[in-house]
Design a protein around this motif. Structure first.
Motif: not given
Length: 428
Positions: A276-283, A287-288, A290-295
Protein backbone atom coordinates in the motif's frame (compact mmCIF):
# COMPACT_ATOMS: atom_id res chain seq x y z
CA UNK A 1 -85.14 -4.97 60.83
CA UNK A 2 -83.48 -5.39 57.42
CA UNK A 3 -85.80 -8.35 56.75
CA UNK A 4 -88.91 -6.22 57.45
CA UNK A 5 -87.75 -3.51 55.06
CA UNK A 6 -87.01 -6.02 52.32
CA UNK A 7 -90.33 -7.82 52.76
CA UNK A 8 -92.19 -4.52 52.74
CA UNK A 9 -90.63 -3.63 49.44
CA UNK A 10 -91.38 -7.07 48.03
CA UNK A 11 -87.61 -7.63 47.52
CA UNK A 12 -85.81 -10.86 48.30
CA UNK A 13 -82.20 -11.30 49.36
CA UNK A 14 -79.81 -12.19 46.54
CA UNK A 15 -79.62 -15.93 45.94
CA UNK A 16 -75.87 -16.37 45.88
CA UNK A 17 -76.08 -20.06 45.01
CA UNK A 18 -78.01 -19.42 41.80
CA UNK A 19 -75.68 -16.57 40.86
CA UNK A 20 -72.59 -18.71 41.39
CA UNK A 21 -74.06 -21.45 39.20
CA UNK A 22 -74.60 -18.92 36.39
CA UNK A 23 -70.94 -17.86 36.21
CA UNK A 24 -69.20 -19.81 33.47
CA UNK A 25 -66.27 -22.03 34.37
CA UNK A 26 -63.29 -23.05 32.23
CA UNK A 27 -64.96 -26.39 31.40
CA UNK A 28 -68.28 -24.81 30.43
CA UNK A 29 -66.55 -22.26 28.23
CA UNK A 30 -65.09 -24.91 25.94
CA UNK A 31 -68.41 -25.31 24.15
CA UNK A 32 -69.31 -21.64 24.16
CA UNK A 33 -68.39 -18.82 21.74
CA UNK A 34 -65.30 -16.82 22.63
CA UNK A 35 -67.18 -13.59 23.38
CA UNK A 36 -70.07 -14.41 25.71
CA UNK A 37 -72.03 -12.23 28.08
CA UNK A 38 -73.30 -12.95 31.51
CA UNK A 39 -77.08 -12.44 31.11
CA UNK A 40 -79.01 -12.07 34.35
CA UNK A 41 -82.80 -12.19 34.20
CA UNK A 42 -84.41 -8.94 35.31
CA UNK A 43 -86.51 -9.00 38.49
CA UNK A 44 -90.29 -9.21 38.29
CA UNK A 45 -92.01 -5.89 37.96
CA UNK A 46 -93.51 -4.52 41.18
CA UNK A 47 -95.02 -1.27 42.21
CA UNK A 48 -91.52 -0.22 43.14
CA UNK A 49 -90.03 -1.01 39.69
CA UNK A 50 -89.54 2.66 38.91
CA UNK A 51 -87.17 2.83 41.88
CA UNK A 52 -84.87 0.27 40.26
CA UNK A 53 -81.67 1.53 38.63
CA UNK A 54 -81.19 -0.53 35.47
CA UNK A 55 -77.55 -0.77 34.37
CA UNK A 56 -76.75 -2.67 31.20
CA UNK A 57 -73.05 -3.45 30.75
CA UNK A 58 -71.65 -6.47 28.98
CA UNK A 59 -69.53 -8.70 31.12
CA UNK A 60 -66.92 -10.27 28.81
CA UNK A 61 -65.55 -13.57 29.95
CA UNK A 62 -61.94 -14.12 28.85
CA UNK A 63 -61.52 -16.88 26.30
CA UNK A 64 -59.44 -19.92 27.16
CA UNK A 65 -56.56 -18.65 25.06
CA UNK A 66 -56.66 -15.31 26.84
CA UNK A 67 -56.80 -16.98 30.25
CA UNK A 68 -53.79 -19.15 29.49
CA UNK A 69 -51.77 -16.28 28.00
CA UNK A 70 -52.35 -14.08 31.02
CA UNK A 71 -49.29 -15.09 33.00
CA UNK A 72 -47.75 -12.94 35.65
CA UNK A 73 -44.39 -14.76 35.32
CA UNK A 74 -41.82 -12.67 33.47
CA UNK A 75 -39.21 -14.51 31.41
CA UNK A 76 -35.80 -14.42 33.06
CA UNK A 77 -33.07 -14.42 30.40
CA UNK A 78 -30.51 -15.20 33.10
CA UNK A 79 -32.22 -18.39 34.24
CA UNK A 80 -30.71 -21.74 33.33
CA UNK A 81 -32.36 -23.09 30.18
CA UNK A 82 -34.36 -26.28 30.33
CA UNK A 83 -32.58 -27.76 27.34
CA UNK A 84 -29.03 -28.84 26.55
CA UNK A 85 -26.63 -27.89 23.79
CA UNK A 86 -27.13 -31.37 22.36
CA UNK A 87 -30.87 -30.69 22.09
CA UNK A 88 -30.20 -27.65 19.92
CA UNK A 89 -27.66 -29.56 17.83
CA UNK A 90 -30.09 -32.42 17.33
CA UNK A 91 -32.76 -30.10 15.95
CA UNK A 92 -30.50 -28.85 13.14
CA UNK A 93 -30.72 -30.87 9.88
CA UNK A 94 -27.60 -32.88 9.10
CA UNK A 95 -27.03 -31.24 5.73
CA UNK A 96 -26.61 -27.86 7.45
CA UNK A 97 -23.26 -29.10 8.76
CA UNK A 98 -21.94 -29.96 5.31
CA UNK A 99 -19.22 -27.63 3.97
CA UNK A 100 -19.00 -27.14 0.22
CA UNK A 101 -15.60 -25.67 -0.72
CA UNK A 102 -16.70 -24.91 -4.28
CA UNK A 103 -19.69 -22.97 -3.02
CA UNK A 104 -17.50 -21.16 -0.51
CA UNK A 105 -14.98 -20.26 -3.22
CA UNK A 106 -17.79 -18.97 -5.42
CA UNK A 107 -18.53 -16.30 -2.80
CA UNK A 108 -14.85 -15.34 -2.74
CA UNK A 109 -14.76 -15.01 -6.54
CA UNK A 110 -17.95 -12.97 -6.49
CA UNK A 111 -16.79 -10.57 -3.80
CA UNK A 112 -13.27 -10.11 -5.19
CA UNK A 113 -14.72 -9.43 -8.66
CA UNK A 114 -17.02 -6.76 -7.21
CA UNK A 115 -14.14 -5.15 -5.29
CA UNK A 116 -11.93 -5.00 -8.38
CA UNK A 117 -14.80 -3.79 -10.56
CA UNK A 118 -15.76 -1.01 -8.15
CA UNK A 119 -12.17 0.21 -7.87
CA UNK A 120 -11.66 0.16 -11.65
CA UNK A 121 -14.90 2.02 -12.30
CA UNK A 122 -14.31 4.68 -9.64
CA UNK A 123 -10.70 5.21 -10.73
CA UNK A 124 -11.73 5.54 -14.36
CA UNK A 125 -14.62 7.96 -13.77
CA UNK A 126 -12.76 9.88 -11.03
CA UNK A 127 -15.77 12.06 -10.22
CA UNK A 128 -16.63 13.61 -6.89
CA UNK A 129 -20.20 12.60 -7.56
CA UNK A 130 -19.13 8.94 -7.74
CA UNK A 131 -16.55 8.81 -4.96
CA UNK A 132 -18.95 8.91 -1.96
CA UNK A 133 -21.04 6.13 -3.51
CA UNK A 134 -17.87 4.16 -4.16
CA UNK A 135 -16.67 4.56 -0.58
CA UNK A 136 -19.94 3.24 0.86
CA UNK A 137 -20.08 0.31 -1.55
CA UNK A 138 -16.40 -0.62 -1.41
CA UNK A 139 -16.20 -0.29 2.37
CA UNK A 140 -19.14 -2.68 2.63
CA UNK A 141 -17.41 -5.11 0.26
CA UNK A 142 -14.21 -4.97 2.33
CA UNK A 143 -16.36 -5.98 5.28
CA UNK A 144 -17.79 -8.86 3.20
CA UNK A 145 -14.22 -10.04 2.53
CA UNK A 146 -13.60 -10.00 6.27
CA UNK A 147 -16.64 -12.24 6.87
CA UNK A 148 -15.41 -14.82 4.35
CA UNK A 149 -11.99 -14.81 6.01
CA UNK A 150 -13.82 -15.15 9.31
CA UNK A 151 -15.42 -18.36 7.98
CA UNK A 152 -11.94 -19.62 7.09
CA UNK A 153 -10.86 -18.98 10.66
CA UNK A 154 -13.74 -21.05 12.03
CA UNK A 155 -13.15 -23.89 9.59
CA UNK A 156 -16.67 -23.45 8.19
CA UNK A 157 -15.23 -22.47 4.79
CA UNK A 158 -14.05 -26.03 4.07
CA UNK A 159 -12.71 -29.15 5.74
CA UNK A 160 -9.25 -28.45 4.32
CA UNK A 161 -7.13 -26.51 6.87
CA UNK A 162 -4.55 -25.50 4.24
CA UNK A 163 -7.22 -24.09 1.93
CA UNK A 164 -8.77 -22.23 4.86
CA UNK A 165 -5.40 -20.77 5.83
CA UNK A 166 -4.43 -19.66 2.30
CA UNK A 167 -7.79 -18.06 1.53
CA UNK A 168 -8.01 -16.55 5.01
CA UNK A 169 -4.59 -14.97 4.70
CA UNK A 170 -5.31 -13.51 1.25
CA UNK A 171 -8.65 -12.05 2.31
CA UNK A 172 -7.67 -10.72 5.71
CA UNK A 173 -4.24 -9.42 4.72
CA UNK A 174 -5.87 -7.43 1.91
CA UNK A 175 -7.81 -5.45 4.53
CA UNK A 176 -4.96 -5.28 7.06
CA UNK A 177 -6.10 -7.98 9.48
CA UNK A 178 -3.46 -10.42 10.84
CA UNK A 179 -5.27 -13.66 10.04
CA UNK A 180 -3.91 -16.10 12.63
CA UNK A 181 -3.63 -13.46 15.36
CA UNK A 182 -7.27 -12.58 14.84
CA UNK A 183 -8.34 -16.23 14.37
CA UNK A 184 -6.90 -17.30 17.72
CA UNK A 185 -8.34 -14.40 19.72
CA UNK A 186 -11.70 -14.85 18.00
CA UNK A 187 -11.65 -18.51 18.98
CA UNK A 188 -11.15 -17.32 22.57
CA UNK A 189 -14.19 -15.08 22.14
CA UNK A 190 -16.40 -17.97 21.03
CA UNK A 191 -15.14 -20.34 23.71
CA UNK A 192 -15.88 -17.77 26.43
CA UNK A 193 -18.80 -15.79 25.01
CA UNK A 194 -20.84 -14.10 27.69
CA UNK A 195 -18.13 -14.43 30.35
CA UNK A 196 -17.28 -11.12 32.03
CA UNK A 197 -13.55 -11.73 32.46
CA UNK A 198 -12.69 -14.33 29.83
CA UNK A 199 -14.58 -13.07 26.78
CA UNK A 200 -12.47 -11.27 24.20
CA UNK A 201 -14.85 -9.21 22.07
CA UNK A 202 -16.81 -6.23 23.43
CA UNK A 203 -16.88 -7.76 26.91
CA UNK A 204 -18.12 -5.51 29.73
CA UNK A 205 -15.78 -3.65 32.03
CA UNK A 206 -15.93 -4.42 35.72
CA UNK A 207 -16.92 -1.50 37.92
CA UNK A 208 -13.38 -1.28 39.30
CA UNK A 209 -11.80 -1.18 35.83
CA UNK A 210 -14.38 1.30 34.58
CA UNK A 211 -13.76 3.72 37.43
CA UNK A 212 -10.00 3.44 36.95
CA UNK A 213 -10.22 4.71 33.36
CA UNK A 214 -9.13 8.26 32.74
CA UNK A 215 -11.67 10.66 31.30
CA UNK A 216 -10.25 10.47 27.76
CA UNK A 217 -10.33 6.67 27.58
CA UNK A 218 -13.84 6.56 29.03
CA UNK A 219 -15.05 9.12 26.51
CA UNK A 220 -13.45 7.35 23.57
CA UNK A 221 -15.02 4.03 24.53
CA UNK A 222 -18.58 5.27 24.96
CA UNK A 223 -18.94 8.34 22.72
CA UNK A 224 -19.69 8.04 19.01
CA UNK A 225 -18.03 7.81 16.56
CA UNK A 226 -14.94 6.63 18.46
CA UNK A 227 -16.12 3.11 19.44
CA UNK A 228 -16.88 2.44 15.78
CA UNK A 229 -13.24 3.19 14.86
CA UNK A 230 -11.69 0.98 17.54
CA UNK A 231 -10.79 -2.21 15.69
CA UNK A 232 -7.29 -1.34 14.41
CA UNK A 233 -6.34 -0.13 17.89
CA UNK A 234 -7.79 -3.29 19.44
CA UNK A 235 -5.56 -5.38 17.16
CA UNK A 236 -2.51 -3.57 18.48
CA UNK A 237 -3.40 -3.29 22.15
CA UNK A 238 -6.64 -5.23 22.93
CA UNK A 239 -9.31 -3.85 25.26
CA UNK A 240 -8.98 -1.90 28.54
CA UNK A 241 -7.96 -4.25 31.33
CA UNK A 242 -6.20 -6.67 28.94
CA UNK A 243 -2.70 -6.68 27.52
CA UNK A 244 -1.07 -8.09 24.41
CA UNK A 245 -1.05 -7.57 20.65
CA UNK A 246 -2.41 -9.62 17.76
CA UNK A 247 0.89 -9.04 15.95
CA UNK A 248 3.23 -10.21 18.71
CA UNK A 249 3.91 -13.99 18.81
CA UNK A 250 4.93 -13.61 22.46
CA UNK A 251 1.62 -12.04 23.48
CA UNK A 252 -0.33 -13.75 26.23
CA UNK A 253 -3.07 -14.20 23.66
CA UNK A 254 -1.16 -17.13 22.21
CA UNK A 255 0.46 -20.33 23.41
CA UNK A 256 3.86 -21.64 22.38
CA UNK A 257 2.69 -23.80 19.45
CA UNK A 258 0.83 -20.85 17.91
CA UNK A 259 3.80 -18.48 17.70
CA UNK A 260 4.81 -19.61 14.21
CA UNK A 261 1.31 -19.06 12.87
CA UNK A 262 1.11 -15.59 14.40
CA UNK A 263 4.52 -14.66 12.96
CA UNK A 264 3.38 -15.82 9.49
CA UNK A 265 0.29 -13.63 9.64
CA UNK A 266 2.27 -10.63 10.88
CA UNK A 267 4.65 -11.01 7.91
CA UNK A 268 1.67 -11.15 5.51
CA UNK A 269 0.17 -8.05 7.14
CA UNK A 270 3.51 -6.20 6.85
CA UNK A 271 3.80 -7.19 3.20
CA UNK A 272 0.35 -5.77 2.46
CA UNK A 273 1.14 -2.57 4.34
CA UNK A 274 4.37 -2.20 2.33
CA UNK A 275 2.44 -2.75 -0.91
CA UNK A 276 0.00 0.00 0.00
CA UNK A 277 2.87 2.38 0.79
CA UNK A 278 4.44 1.58 -2.57
CA UNK A 279 1.19 2.23 -4.42
CA UNK A 280 1.17 5.71 -2.95
CA UNK A 281 4.22 6.46 -5.07
CA UNK A 282 2.55 4.98 -8.16
CA UNK A 283 -0.92 6.55 -8.12
CA UNK A 284 -0.41 9.27 -5.52
CA UNK A 285 -1.47 9.58 -1.86
CA UNK A 286 -4.79 11.28 -2.64
CA UNK A 287 -5.83 8.60 -5.12
CA UNK A 288 -4.87 5.86 -2.64
CA UNK A 289 -6.87 7.59 0.06
CA UNK A 290 -9.91 7.60 -2.21
CA UNK A 291 -9.43 4.08 -3.57
CA UNK A 292 -8.38 2.28 -0.37
CA UNK A 293 -8.04 4.52 2.70
CA UNK A 294 -11.63 5.67 3.10
CA UNK A 295 -13.18 2.28 2.17
CA UNK A 296 -10.90 0.70 4.76
CA UNK A 297 -12.36 2.88 7.51
CA UNK A 298 -15.91 2.23 6.29
CA UNK A 299 -15.07 -1.47 6.66
CA UNK A 300 -13.83 -0.82 10.21
CA UNK A 301 -17.10 0.93 11.06
CA UNK A 302 -19.09 -2.03 9.72
CA UNK A 303 -16.95 -4.48 11.70
CA UNK A 304 -17.25 -2.61 14.99
CA UNK A 305 -20.93 -1.85 14.46
CA UNK A 306 -21.98 -5.42 13.65
CA UNK A 307 -19.86 -7.12 16.31
CA UNK A 308 -21.04 -4.67 18.98
CA UNK A 309 -24.73 -5.03 18.09
CA UNK A 310 -24.54 -8.82 18.30
CA UNK A 311 -23.81 -8.54 22.02
CA UNK A 312 -25.46 -5.26 23.05
CA UNK A 313 -28.43 -3.02 22.53
CA UNK A 314 -31.38 -5.36 22.95
CA UNK A 315 -34.48 -3.80 24.47
CA UNK A 316 -34.38 -6.43 27.21
CA UNK A 317 -31.47 -6.50 29.62
CA UNK A 318 -29.33 -9.52 28.81
CA UNK A 319 -27.05 -11.16 31.36
CA UNK A 320 -23.31 -11.67 31.56
CA UNK A 321 -21.82 -14.42 33.67
CA UNK A 322 -18.82 -15.38 35.71
CA UNK A 323 -17.86 -18.27 37.98
CA UNK A 324 -20.05 -21.35 38.19
CA UNK A 325 -23.02 -19.62 36.59
CA UNK A 326 -21.28 -19.43 33.23
CA UNK A 327 -21.59 -22.21 30.69
CA UNK A 328 -20.96 -22.36 26.97
CA UNK A 329 -24.68 -22.66 26.28
CA UNK A 330 -25.79 -19.86 28.59
CA UNK A 331 -23.10 -17.55 27.25
CA UNK A 332 -24.06 -18.26 23.65
CA UNK A 333 -27.72 -17.55 24.36
CA UNK A 334 -26.88 -13.95 25.27
CA UNK A 335 -25.95 -13.19 21.66
CA UNK A 336 -28.46 -11.44 19.41
CA UNK A 337 -29.59 -11.95 15.81
CA UNK A 338 -29.88 -8.80 13.72
CA UNK A 339 -31.58 -8.01 10.42
CA UNK A 340 -29.54 -5.80 8.07
CA UNK A 341 -31.97 -5.65 5.15
CA UNK A 342 -30.20 -5.69 1.78
CA UNK A 343 -26.86 -6.10 3.52
CA UNK A 344 -27.76 -9.60 4.80
CA UNK A 345 -26.77 -11.25 1.54
CA UNK A 346 -23.78 -8.99 0.97
CA UNK A 347 -22.15 -9.80 4.31
CA UNK A 348 -23.08 -13.47 4.15
CA UNK A 349 -25.85 -13.57 6.79
CA UNK A 350 -23.48 -12.82 9.65
CA UNK A 351 -26.50 -11.24 11.38
CA UNK A 352 -27.81 -14.78 12.00
CA UNK A 353 -25.57 -14.88 15.00
CA UNK A 354 -26.98 -17.04 17.80
CA UNK A 355 -26.60 -20.35 16.00
CA UNK A 356 -23.27 -19.20 14.59
CA UNK A 357 -22.00 -18.58 18.12
CA UNK A 358 -23.16 -21.94 19.39
CA UNK A 359 -21.99 -23.87 16.32
CA UNK A 360 -19.37 -21.85 14.40
CA UNK A 361 -18.62 -24.87 12.19
CA UNK A 362 -21.89 -24.36 10.27
CA UNK A 363 -21.26 -22.61 6.91
CA UNK A 364 -22.86 -19.20 6.57
CA UNK A 365 -25.13 -20.37 3.74
CA UNK A 366 -26.86 -22.80 6.12
CA UNK A 367 -27.27 -20.49 9.11
CA UNK A 368 -30.80 -19.29 8.33
CA UNK A 369 -32.15 -22.82 7.88
CA UNK A 370 -30.32 -24.02 10.98
CA UNK A 371 -31.76 -21.15 13.01
CA UNK A 372 -35.32 -21.87 11.91
CA UNK A 373 -34.89 -25.50 12.88
CA UNK A 374 -33.49 -24.62 16.31
CA UNK A 375 -36.11 -22.01 17.28
CA UNK A 376 -38.61 -24.48 18.79
CA UNK A 377 -35.89 -25.73 21.14
CA UNK A 378 -34.54 -22.30 22.01
CA UNK A 379 -37.99 -20.89 22.82
CA UNK A 380 -37.85 -17.50 24.53
CA UNK A 381 -34.07 -17.66 24.67
CA UNK A 382 -34.16 -16.78 20.99
CA UNK A 383 -35.08 -13.15 20.36
CA UNK A 384 -36.52 -12.42 16.92
CA UNK A 385 -34.66 -9.55 15.24
CA UNK A 386 -36.59 -6.46 14.26
CA UNK A 387 -37.26 -6.35 10.55
CA UNK A 388 -35.05 -3.90 8.73
CA UNK A 389 -35.67 -1.47 5.94
CA UNK A 390 -33.41 -1.97 2.91
CA UNK A 391 -30.65 -0.39 4.99
CA UNK A 392 -30.43 -1.04 8.76
CA UNK A 393 -30.78 2.54 9.97
CA UNK A 394 -33.04 1.34 12.81
CA UNK A 395 -30.00 -0.16 14.53
CA UNK A 396 -28.29 3.21 14.85
CA UNK A 397 -30.78 4.29 17.52
CA UNK A 398 -30.22 1.06 19.44
CA UNK A 399 -26.46 1.59 19.23
CA UNK A 400 -26.75 5.12 20.63
CA UNK A 401 -29.04 3.97 23.46
CA UNK A 402 -26.70 1.13 24.40
CA UNK A 403 -23.63 3.35 24.54
CA UNK A 404 -25.52 5.65 26.89
CA UNK A 405 -26.50 2.96 29.37
CA UNK A 406 -24.30 -0.15 29.01
CA UNK A 407 -21.14 0.91 30.85
CA UNK A 408 -19.99 -1.63 33.42
CA UNK A 409 -20.98 -4.59 35.56
CA UNK A 410 -20.56 -5.19 39.27
CA UNK A 411 -17.32 -6.54 40.68
CA UNK A 412 -19.29 -9.15 42.60
CA UNK A 413 -21.93 -11.69 41.67
CA UNK A 414 -22.09 -14.39 39.00
CA UNK A 415 -25.15 -13.28 36.98
CA UNK A 416 -24.69 -9.66 36.06
CA UNK A 417 -26.37 -6.92 34.07
CA UNK A 418 -25.00 -3.69 32.72
CA UNK A 419 -25.11 -0.64 34.95
CA UNK A 420 -25.10 3.00 33.89
CA UNK A 421 -22.79 5.87 34.72
CA UNK A 422 -25.08 8.92 35.07
CA UNK A 423 -22.34 11.23 33.75
CA UNK A 424 -22.07 9.32 30.47
CA UNK A 425 -25.81 8.87 30.11
CA UNK A 426 -26.45 12.59 30.50
CA UNK A 427 -28.46 12.08 33.70
CA UNK A 428 -26.74 13.67 36.68
Amino acid sequence: MAGLVLSGLNLKPLNTKSLASSIPTKNSLKNQPRNTFLNLKPPKKTIFSKWVLNVSAPFKVPSLDEQESFNLDVFDAGAKPGFKLSDVRGAIPKHCWVKDPLRSMSYVVRDVAIVVGLAAFAGFVNSWFVWPLYWAAQGTMFWALFVLGHDCGHGSFSNNPKLNSVVGHLLHSSILVPYHGWRISHRTHHQNHGHVENDESWHPLSEKTFKSLDWITRTLRFTLPFPMLAYPFYLWNRSPGKTGSHFDPNSDLFNAVEKKDVLTSTICWTTMAALLVGLNFVVGPMQMLKLYGIPYWINVIWLDFVTYMHHHGHEDKLPWYRGKEWSYLRGGLTTIDRDYGWINNIHHDIGTHVIHHLFPQIPHYHLIEATEAAKPVLGKYYREPKKSWPLPFHLIGELITSLKKDHYVSDTGDVLYYQTDPKLSGKK
